[in-house]
Structure formats: structure tokens, C-alpha cells
Write a protein that holds these residues in place. Structure first.
Motif: not given
Ligand code: FES
Length: 181
Positions: A110-111, A126, A128-129
Motif C-alpha cells: 500500500h505505502a 500492516c 499503518c493503515h
Molecule cells: S502501508 Fe500498509 S496499509 Fe498502508
């Protein structure tokens, strides 16, 4: 009447003998020069190859229970005259009861955060999000912000006991795997 040179003429024989010794002497004197240049330039010939596989761990370190385990990927780099090792990433390795070994990059597509494997949920998470992934790397929630599964990597078991991975990072935020250059 034209006179042909006498083949037994000592002056003529000396001319050819001297010419041959000059050529042979030149070739012989080049041998140490070429050998020295090879030694001097040797480090330049041994640069690490991009995209080459890296040894990650031994097969014994990975129980055949299908549970992912995280390993650093440490590459050996060779520049002009130095050899050094440095971490270039990390992977989750799994070994199925049938003995099949698979590898996933730990980076979330994702990021770019690092995912954790939560054994109690049999899932990657994850932080982060909140994207979640199944043990094989597939996206486990349709609402996951990640547009693709965790990135699988080429893995090879060499000699039946050493696990080698062709480590690669891919661009985040895309549905397709696009290698980073
Ligand atoms: S970086 Fe993993 S969900 Fe956004």
C-alpha cells in the motif's frame, strides 16, 4: 643477369634469427605485464551482480509447519577494492508440510510500511493503515487499502539445505508488481 641471394649466406640467416628473437622476447615480456594488470584490475571484474540471489538462511531454521518467519536479507557487495555486507531488506519465509518454501517481501504494497505476522490471527497486519493479508500473502479483506497481495519473491533451496532468495522491492500503491530500479 639477376643474382639470387645465397640461402646459406650467414648475414641473411642472422637477420631472420635476430628478427625471431625480437618477436619471441616481446611476447615473453608481455606475460608478466598482462598477469599484473589482471591482478590489479581483479576487484573491478568481481562487481556484485544486480538481481542475483542472496542466501537467507538454512532450511533447518524453517520448521515445516507453514508458519511464516521473518529473516533479514543481507547482501555482500563488492566495489572496486572492498567487500562488505549490508542488510538490503527482509522476507517472510514459509515451509509447508510438503516441503515447499515460499518467500514474501515484508514491505506492505500500500505505502511501504513493514507488515507483522500475527500468529494468533494467522494473518499479516500492516500497522499503518490496517491492511491484512493471509499467510500466503493474499489480501484477506476486500476493504484493505492495499491494492495487491504481499510481493512474492523467487526462492530456491540449494543443495537441499540452503535457502536463497532473489530479493526485490516493488513500487507501492500499484495493483501490479512494478520492480523498483
Ligand atoms: S502501508 Fe500498509 S496499509 Fe498502508
Amino acid at each position: 643477369m639477376q643474382q639470387h641471394p645465397d640461402p646459406k649466406d650467414p648475414a641473411r640467416r642472422n637477420f631472420f634469427a635476430e628478427g625471431a628473437s625480437v618477436v619471441i622476447g616481446g611476447v615473453i615480456s608481455l606475460v608478466p605485464v598482462v598477469a599484473g594488470a589482471r591482478v590489479l584490475l581483479d576487484p573491478l571484474r568481481r562487481k556484485s551482480k544486480a538481481g542475483a540471489a542472496t542466501r537467507v538462511t538454512s532450511l533447518d531454521a524453517l520448521p515445516p509447519d507453514g508458519v511464516p518467519r521473518k529473516f533479514p536479507v543481507i547482501a555482500t557487495r563488492t566495489d572496486a577494492w572492498n567487500k562488505s555486507t549490508a542488510p538490503i531488506g527482509a522476507v517472510y519465509l514459509r515451509r509447508s508440510p510438503e516441503g515447499v518454501v515460499t518467500a514474501l517481501n515484508v514491505v506492505c504494497p500500500h505505502a511501504g510500511c513493514f507488515v507483522d505476522y500475527v500468529a494468533e490471527k494467522s494473518s499479516y497486519l500492516c500497522p499503518c493503515h490496517n491492511s491484512t493479508f493471509k499467510p500466503d500473502g493474499a489480501v484477506s479483506d476486500a476493504k484493505s487499502p492495499s491494492a495487491r497481495a504481499l510481493d512474492s519473491l523467487e526462492v530456491e533451496v540449494r543443495g537441499g539445505k540452503e535457502i536463497w532468495v532473489k530479493f526485490q522491492n516493488f513500487r507501492a500503491g500499484h495493483a501490479e508488481k512494478i520492480p523498483c530500479t
